[in-house]
Design a protein around this motif. Structure first.
Motif, mmCIF file in Angstrom:
data_model
loop_
_atom_site.group_PDB
_atom_site.id
_atom_site.type_symbol
_atom_site.label_atom_id
_atom_site.label_comp_id
_atom_site.label_asym_id
_atom_site.label_seq_id
_atom_site.Cartn_x
_atom_site.Cartn_y
_atom_site.Cartn_z
ATOM 1 N N GLY A 196 0.819 -1.198 0.000
ATOM 2 C CA GLY A 196 0.000 0.000 0.000
ATOM 3 C C GLY A 196 0.858 1.255 0.000
ATOM 4 N N SER A 239 0.806 5.773 -1.324
ATOM 5 C CA SER A 239 0.182 6.863 -2.059
ATOM 6 C C SER A 239 0.585 6.786 -3.521
ATOM 7 N N ARG A 260 -12.088 -3.813 0.508
ATOM 8 C CA ARG A 260 -11.614 -2.473 0.863
ATOM 9 C C ARG A 260 -12.668 -1.737 1.658
ATOM 10 N N ALA A 262 -13.445 2.297 2.642
ATOM 11 C CA ALA A 262 -13.159 3.726 2.587
ATOM 12 C C ALA A 262 -13.725 4.390 3.842
ATOM 13 N N THR A 310 -9.331 5.136 -3.002
ATOM 14 C CA THR A 310 -8.698 5.354 -1.708
ATOM 15 C C THR A 310 -9.456 4.601 -0.625
ATOM 16 N N ALA A 311 -8.734 3.750 0.086
ATOM 17 C CA ALA A 311 -9.357 2.904 1.109
ATOM 18 C C ALA A 311 -8.276 2.088 1.805
ATOM 19 N N VAL A 312 -8.672 1.448 2.875
ATOM 20 C CA VAL A 312 -7.835 0.405 3.457
ATOM 21 C C VAL A 312 -8.202 -0.895 2.753
ATOM 22 N N TYR A 313 -7.211 -1.576 2.225
ATOM 23 C CA TYR A 313 -7.426 -2.822 1.497
ATOM 24 C C TYR A 313 -7.060 -4.001 2.403
ATOM 25 N N GLY A 336 -4.881 -5.108 7.004
ATOM 26 C CA GLY A 336 -5.194 -4.018 6.085
ATOM 27 C C GLY A 336 -3.983 -3.196 5.719
ATOM 28 N N THR A 337 -4.029 -2.635 4.523
ATOM 29 C CA THR A 337 -2.977 -1.741 4.055
ATOM 30 C C THR A 337 -3.641 -0.539 3.384
ATOM 31 N N GLN A 338 -3.160 0.649 3.702
ATOM 32 C CA GLN A 338 -3.780 1.874 3.205
ATOM 33 C C GLN A 338 -3.340 2.168 1.777
ATOM 34 N N THR A 350 -3.858 5.296 -0.897
ATOM 35 C CA THR A 350 -4.333 6.669 -1.068
ATOM 36 C C THR A 350 -4.034 7.117 -2.492
#
Length: 116
Positions: A9, A11, A38, A40, A90-93, A109-111, A113
């Motif tokens: 994860g 940006s 995911r 959001a 954009t979300a935590v996956y 989870g992995t962010q 963005t």
């Protein structure tokens, strides 16, 4: 200790690409229906894509044509290749593994963005 561990994860600019990975030292991903969800901010967790034990894949409409789920059984690793990402991605996956009607294992989870 969580059974599934995600990585990859971060940006990324809109229109760019990102590849998520998920591995486990506790379960064999190939023995489950595994997939990516995911969540959001302010929204419910939603399914992104799944891959069955024999390799059949399924995608949410939002992911079709842009995301690809795959699995490397030798490395016991699940992937989600994301291309053409949008700010709405954009979300935590979360990585998940289970059966047709129940998720039995979750990752932390992995962010992701997406910058516009």
């Amino acid at each position: 200790q969580v059974p599934l561990v995600e990585s990859g994860g971060g940006s990324v600019q809109a229109g760019g690409s990102l590849k998520l990975s998920c591995t486990s030292s506790k379960i064999a991903l190939a023995a489950y229906i595994s997939g990516w969800y995911r969540q959001a901010p302010g929204k419910e967790r939603e399914l992104v894509a799944t891959i069955a034990t024999m390799g059949a894949t399924n995608y949410a409409d939002s992911a079709k044509g842009r995301f690809t789920i795959s699995r490397d059984d030798d490395k016991n690793t699940l992937f989600l290749q994301m291309t053409g990402v949008e700010p709405e991605d954009t979300a935590v996956y979360f990585c998940a593994a289970g059966s047709y009607d129940k998720v039995e294992h979750w990752g932390q989870g992995t962010q992701v963005t997406v910058l516009s």
